[in-house]
Structure formats: C-alpha cells, structure tokens
Design a protein around this motif. Structure first.
Motif, PDB file in Angstrom:
ATOM      1  N   LEU A  25      21.116 -35.557  30.085  1.00 34.98           N
ATOM      2  CA  LEU A  25      22.348 -35.648  29.306  1.00 34.98           C
ATOM      3  C   LEU A  25      22.073 -35.549  27.810  1.00 34.98           C
ATOM      4  N   LEU A  26      20.963 -36.105  27.352  1.00 38.01           N
ATOM      5  CA  LEU A  26      20.610 -36.034  25.937  1.00 38.01           C
ATOM      6  C   LEU A  26      20.319 -34.593  25.511  1.00 38.01           C
ATOM      7  N   ARG A  27      19.644 -33.837  26.347  1.00 37.83           N
ATOM      8  CA  ARG A  27      19.368 -32.433  26.031  1.00 37.83           C
ATOM      9  C   ARG A  27      20.647 -31.601  26.008  1.00 37.83           C
ATOM     10  N   ILE A  28      21.596 -31.927  26.857  1.00 37.08           N
ATOM     11  CA  ILE A  28      22.879 -31.216  26.856  1.00 37.08           C
ATOM     12  C   ILE A  28      23.615 -31.467  25.543  1.00 37.08           C
ATOM     13  N   ILE A  29      23.595 -32.690  25.068  1.00 37.54           N
ATOM     14  CA  ILE A  29      24.251 -33.010  23.799  1.00 37.54           C
ATOM     15  C   ILE A  29      23.556 -32.294  22.649  1.00 37.54           C
ATOM     16  N   LEU A  30      22.233 -32.295  22.632  1.00 38.19           N
ATOM     17  CA  LEU A  30      21.498 -31.591  21.583  1.00 38.19           C
ATOM     18  C   LEU A  30      21.721 -30.086  21.659  1.00 38.19           C
ATOM     19  N   GLY A  31      21.883 -29.553  22.862  1.00 46.42           N
ATOM     20  CA  GLY A  31      22.155 -28.125  23.028  1.00 46.42           C
ATOM     21  C   GLY A  31      23.497 -27.724  22.446  1.00 46.42           C
ATOM     22  N   THR A  32      24.517 -28.568  22.636  1.00 47.21           N
ATOM     23  CA  THR A  32      25.818 -28.256  22.043  1.00 47.21           C
ATOM     24  C   THR A  32      25.749 -28.313  20.522  1.00 47.21           C
ATOM     25  N   SER A  33      24.940 -29.218  20.004  1.00 46.23           N
ATOM     26  CA  SER A  33      24.778 -29.311  18.553  1.00 46.23           C
ATOM     27  C   SER A  33      24.051 -28.086  17.999  1.00 46.23           C
ATOM     28  N   VAL A  34      23.037 -27.610  18.703  1.00 48.84           N
ATOM     29  CA  VAL A  34      22.298 -26.420  18.259  1.00 48.84           C
ATOM     30  C   VAL A  34      23.193 -25.188  18.306  1.00 48.84           C
ATOM     31  N   ILE A  35      24.006 -25.059  19.345  1.00 46.58           N
ATOM     32  CA  ILE A  35      24.937 -23.928  19.419  1.00 46.58           C
ATOM     33  C   ILE A  35      25.964 -24.013  18.290  1.00 46.58           C
ATOM     34  N   PHE A  81      29.360 -33.433  13.583  1.00 48.06           N
ATOM     35  CA  PHE A  81      28.673 -34.713  13.444  1.00 48.06           C
ATOM     36  C   PHE A  81      29.427 -35.821  14.172  1.00 48.06           C
ATOM     37  N   ALA A  82      30.738 -35.845  14.025  1.00 51.76           N
ATOM     38  CA  ALA A  82      31.538 -36.891  14.669  1.00 51.76           C
ATOM     39  C   ALA A  82      31.510 -36.772  16.190  1.00 51.76           C
ATOM     40  N   THR A  83      31.651 -35.556  16.704  1.00 51.76           N
ATOM     41  CA  THR A  83      31.633 -35.393  18.168  1.00 51.76           C
ATOM     42  C   THR A  83      30.248 -35.653  18.744  1.00 51.76           C
ATOM     43  N   THR A  84      29.198 -35.265  18.029  1.00 46.76           N
ATOM     44  CA  THR A  84      27.848 -35.556  18.502  1.00 46.76           C
ATOM     45  C   THR A  84      27.601 -37.059  18.536  1.00 46.76           C
ATOM     46  N   ALA A  85      28.042 -37.768  17.510  1.00 52.18           N
ATOM     47  CA  ALA A  85      27.893 -39.225  17.505  1.00 52.18           C
ATOM     48  C   ALA A  85      28.668 -39.862  18.659  1.00 52.18           C
ATOM     49  N   LEU A  86      29.878 -39.378  18.915  1.00 54.50           N
ATOM     50  CA  LEU A  86      30.667 -39.898  20.031  1.00 54.50           C
ATOM     51  C   LEU A  86      29.973 -39.636  21.363  1.00 54.50           C
ATOM     52  N   PHE A  87      29.471 -38.423  21.561  1.00 52.77           N
ATOM     53  CA  PHE A  87      28.785 -38.101  22.814  1.00 52.77           C
ATOM     54  C   PHE A  87      27.510 -38.924  22.988  1.00 52.77           C
ATOM     55  N   LEU A  88      26.787 -39.167  21.892  1.00 53.75           N
ATOM     56  CA  LEU A  88      25.576 -39.982  21.989  1.00 53.75           C
ATOM     57  C   LEU A  88      25.908 -41.425  22.367  1.00 53.75           C
ATOM     58  N   VAL A  89      26.975 -41.965  21.808  1.00 57.33           N
ATOM     59  CA  VAL A  89      27.381 -43.334  22.164  1.00 57.33           C
ATOM     60  C   VAL A  89      27.825 -43.387  23.623  1.00 57.33           C
ATOM     61  N   LEU A  90      28.581 -42.395  24.069  1.00 56.64           N
ATOM     62  CA  LEU A  90      29.021 -42.378  25.469  1.00 56.64           C
ATOM     63  C   LEU A  90      27.846 -42.218  26.428  1.00 56.64           C
ATOM     64  N   SER A  91      26.869 -41.380  26.068  1.00 62.88           N
ATOM     65  CA  SER A  91      25.712 -41.213  26.949  1.00 62.88           C
ATOM     66  C   SER A  91      24.847 -42.458  26.966  1.00 62.88           C
ATOM     67  N   TYR A  92      24.744 -43.162  25.837  1.00 60.72           N
ATOM     68  CA  TYR A  92      23.997 -44.418  25.811  1.00 60.72           C
ATOM     69  C   TYR A  92      24.671 -45.463  26.694  1.00 60.72           C
ATOM     70  N   ARG A  93      25.982 -45.511  26.618  1.00 63.34           N
ATOM     71  CA  ARG A  93      26.738 -46.457  27.448  1.00 63.34           C
ATOM     72  C   ARG A  93      26.576 -46.122  28.937  1.00 63.34           C
TER      73      ARG A  93
END
Length: 112
Positions: A25-35, A81-93
């Motif tokens: 899940l973390l790699r998917i979030i980073l992939g969306t950020s790179v795109i 930045f805001a959506t990446t932070a939201l996705f990271l918090v949701l994936s951590y949860r």
C-alpha cells in the motif's frame, strides 16, 4: 530541452506505474505521487520552456512567459501534498488496525 523533459516525464510515468502495480500500500501511494510529479513536468513542458520577461503591460518585449502553467502546477502541488498526507494517514491506520499493508490480504485473498 523539451526532449529531455519529455524523456523525464516518460521515466516518471514508468516508475509510477511500476509502483502502483505492486502489492504494498505504501508503494501504491508513492507511485501516485510520482505520477503526479510527472504530470506537473508535463504541464510545464506543454506550457513552453522559453525564456522571456514577465508579462507586464508597461514594458516592451519580444517574448513573454506564460504564468498560467506555473499557477496550475503550484495548485496541483498543494493538492497532491494534501492527498498524499491523507492517504498515508489512512494507510497507517489500516496497518495498525489490520496488521498488514499487503493489498491481497486487505482484500481478503489468502495465499495458498
């Protein structure tokens, strides 16, 4: 210069697509950020990489730079930045609650 930027955009899209297709899940979030960063460079390249003066009314100049692509990119960076932070918090949860970040296990598919 546009050719180098186009190759860099293609490279970012390739890396982002590879990261999105993984199971973590973390790699998917980073992939969306790179795109998203690839899209920013694409907008900048399509807006033109020419040198010129600021678009002021009182000055005479032969070439002006367009401020619209930079304004769009700045807005998109803040939203990314805001959506990446939201996705990271949701994936951590989800990781704390379920104990995994593997997409197959999150979907309920067990390995055989």
């Amino acid at each position: 210069m546009e050719t180098i930027m186009s190759v860099l955009v293609g490279l970012l899209f390739t890396i982002g697509t590879y990261l999105i297709l993984t199971k973590s899940l973390l790699r998917i979030i980073l992939g969306t950020s790179v795109i998203s960063h690839g899209v920013h460079l694409l907008i900048l390249t399509m807006g033109g990489l020419k040198k010129g003066g600021p678009p002021l009314l009182g000055e005479r100049g032969s070439s002006y730079t367009d401020a619209i692509p930079q304004a769009l990119i700045l807005t998109a960076i803040v939203i990314n930045f805001a959506t990446t932070a939201l996705f990271l918090v949701l994936s951590y949860r989800a990781y704390k609650q379920l104990g995994t970040d593997d997409m197959d296990k999150l979907r309920g598919i067990e390995d055989e």
